[in-house]
Motif scaffolding. Sequence first.
Motif, PDB file in Angstrom:
ATOM      1  N   ALA A 194     -28.733  -4.069  44.518  1.00  0.00           N
ATOM      2  CA  ALA A 194     -27.767  -3.311  45.154  1.00  0.00           C
ATOM      3  C   ALA A 194     -27.102  -3.481  46.120  1.00  0.00           C
ATOM      4  CB  ALA A 194     -28.061  -1.451  45.647  1.00  0.00           C
TER       5      ALA A 194
ATOM      6  N   ASN B 199     -25.212  -6.975  45.504  1.00  0.00           N
ATOM      7  CA  ASN B 199     -23.912  -6.770  44.666  1.00  0.00           C
ATOM      8  C   ASN B 199     -22.863  -5.974  46.646  1.00  0.00           C
ATOM      9  OD1 ASN B 199     -21.636  -4.199  44.554  1.00  0.00           O
ATOM     10  ND2 ASN B 199     -22.364  -4.687  42.130  1.00  0.00           N
ATOM     11  N   THR B 200     -24.023  -5.566  47.206  1.00  0.00           N
ATOM     12  CA  THR B 200     -22.646  -4.968  48.365  1.00  0.00           C
ATOM     13  C   THR B 200     -22.735  -6.235  49.027  1.00  0.00           C
ATOM     14  OG1 THR B 200     -24.320  -2.572  48.439  1.00  0.00           O
ATOM     15  CG2 THR B 200     -22.736  -4.269  50.893  1.00  0.00           C
TER      16      THR B 200
ATOM     17  N   ASN C  40     -20.093  -8.856  47.146  1.00  0.00           N
ATOM     18  CA  ASN C  40     -18.599  -7.714  47.337  1.00  0.00           C
ATOM     19  C   ASN C  40     -17.893  -8.092  48.626  1.00  0.00           C
ATOM     20  OD1 ASN C  40     -17.748  -6.808  44.901  1.00  0.00           O
ATOM     21  ND2 ASN C  40     -19.433  -5.499  45.082  1.00  0.00           N
TER      22      ASN C  40
ATOM     23  N   GLU D  88     -18.577  -5.976  36.776  1.00  0.00           N
ATOM     24  CA  GLU D  88     -19.241  -5.625  36.956  1.00  0.00           C
ATOM     25  C   GLU D  88     -21.250  -6.571  37.628  1.00  0.00           C
ATOM     26  OE1 GLU D  88     -23.046  -1.959  36.091  1.00  0.00           O
ATOM     27  OE2 GLU D  88     -20.693  -2.415  34.264  1.00  0.00           O
ATOM     28  N   ASN D  89     -20.974  -7.402  36.307  1.00  0.00           N
ATOM     29  CA  ASN D  89     -22.285  -8.469  36.755  1.00  0.00           C
ATOM     30  C   ASN D  89     -21.724  -9.540  37.451  1.00  0.00           C
ATOM     31  OD1 ASN D  89     -20.790  -8.900  34.883  1.00  0.00           O
ATOM     32  ND2 ASN D  89     -22.695  -9.635  33.297  1.00  0.00           N
ATOM     33  N   PHE D  90     -20.628 -10.297  37.549  1.00  0.00           N
ATOM     34  CA  PHE D  90     -20.344 -10.765  38.228  1.00  0.00           C
ATOM     35  C   PHE D  90     -20.052 -12.180  37.713  1.00  0.00           C
ATOM     36  CE2 PHE D  90     -21.852  -8.587  41.841  1.00  0.00           C
ATOM     37  CZ  PHE D  90     -21.064  -7.995  42.295  1.00  0.00           C
TER      38      PHE D  90
ATOM     39  N   TYR E  71     -22.204 -17.309  43.044  1.00  0.00           N
ATOM     40  CA  TYR E  71     -22.684 -15.898  42.875  1.00  0.00           C
ATOM     41  C   TYR E  71     -23.106 -15.131  41.557  1.00  0.00           C
ATOM     42  CZ  TYR E  71     -20.164 -15.480  47.729  1.00  0.00           C
ATOM     43  OH  TYR E  71     -19.919 -16.100  49.474  1.00  0.00           O
TER      44      TYR E  71
ATOM     45  N   TYR F   1     -26.784 -13.542  41.239  1.00  0.00           N
ATOM     46  CA  TYR F   1     -27.193 -11.869  40.340  1.00  0.00           C
ATOM     47  C   TYR F   1     -27.461 -11.950  39.034  1.00  0.00           C
ATOM     48  CZ  TYR F   1     -25.870  -6.986  39.720  1.00  0.00           C
ATOM     49  OH  TYR F   1     -26.124  -5.516  39.704  1.00  0.00           O
ATOM     50  N   ASN F   2     -27.043 -12.452  38.048  1.00  0.00           N
ATOM     51  CA  ASN F   2     -27.745 -12.793  37.512  1.00  0.00           C
ATOM     52  C   ASN F   2     -29.032 -12.501  36.885  1.00  0.00           C
ATOM     53  OD1 ASN F   2     -25.791 -10.723  35.137  1.00  0.00           O
ATOM     54  ND2 ASN F   2     -24.708 -12.182  36.560  1.00  0.00           N
TER      55      ASN F   2
ATOM     56  N   ASN G  48     -31.431 -10.710  38.839  1.00  0.00           N
ATOM     57  CA  ASN G  48     -31.877  -9.489  37.748  1.00  0.00           C
ATOM     58  C   ASN G  48     -32.087  -9.437  36.223  1.00  0.00           C
ATOM     59  OD1 ASN G  48     -30.614  -6.698  37.309  1.00  0.00           O
ATOM     60  ND2 ASN G  48     -29.200  -7.408  36.240  1.00  0.00           N
TER      61      ASN G  48
END
Length: 214
Positions: A119, A122-123, A126, A148-150, A176, A180-181, A184
């Motif tokens: 989270a 993600n913030t 963005n 949503e998943n960049f 990025y 992220y992925n 995750n």
Amino acid sequence: MKKLKLFTTAILILTTILVAGCSKKTGTASTTSETTISESSIGGTEDETKDNLEAMGSVGVEKGLFNVELTIPAQFVGEQTQEELNELSKKMGYKSITLNEDGSAKYILTKQQHKDMMAELNTNINTSLSEMIGSEDYPNYTDITANENFTEFVITTKSTELSMTENFSALGLYMYGGMYNIFNGTPVDNVSVKFINTDTGAEITTMNSKNMGQ
């Protein structure tokens, strides 16, 4: 050089997440001089971006019933000792951080800590995208959106032809999306960046991470 800023930001985001991203009091990253990932690993060229994404691909994410194990490659661990990692683990409330023989490090987090980490990531991504719009480096950018998943970015720009700086910004967005992925536990084959002209709505070009080096 300007083109390096976005790459440095990507690594600093990741560093902040692992060091102080799971703030229980504020839910936001705090400033710290400690690092868990070596910033020297970041690069600004297409080949270096490809190498960094491949290195990130070595991050292991194993989700268990109660815990999540993250294995961070030696390239991003740097010269930290087990004692330093123990101190960091205690400070952050992680289950443990273990330095492996190959220089990599295994983080064991609770599922909630991992959820909080994602989270926060993600913030921060963005926020970084928002700060690019109309900035000194990207004065022509009027909007940047991401799915949503960049894995899909859309940049609207006043430019009709992309400048070198605008072209290089796509590499940072690849970072990025990959970052992220991978953290995750959902690595992807491609991150796309579409450039749209603000005035006409016409597509200028779409760049894809899978085409790097071709």
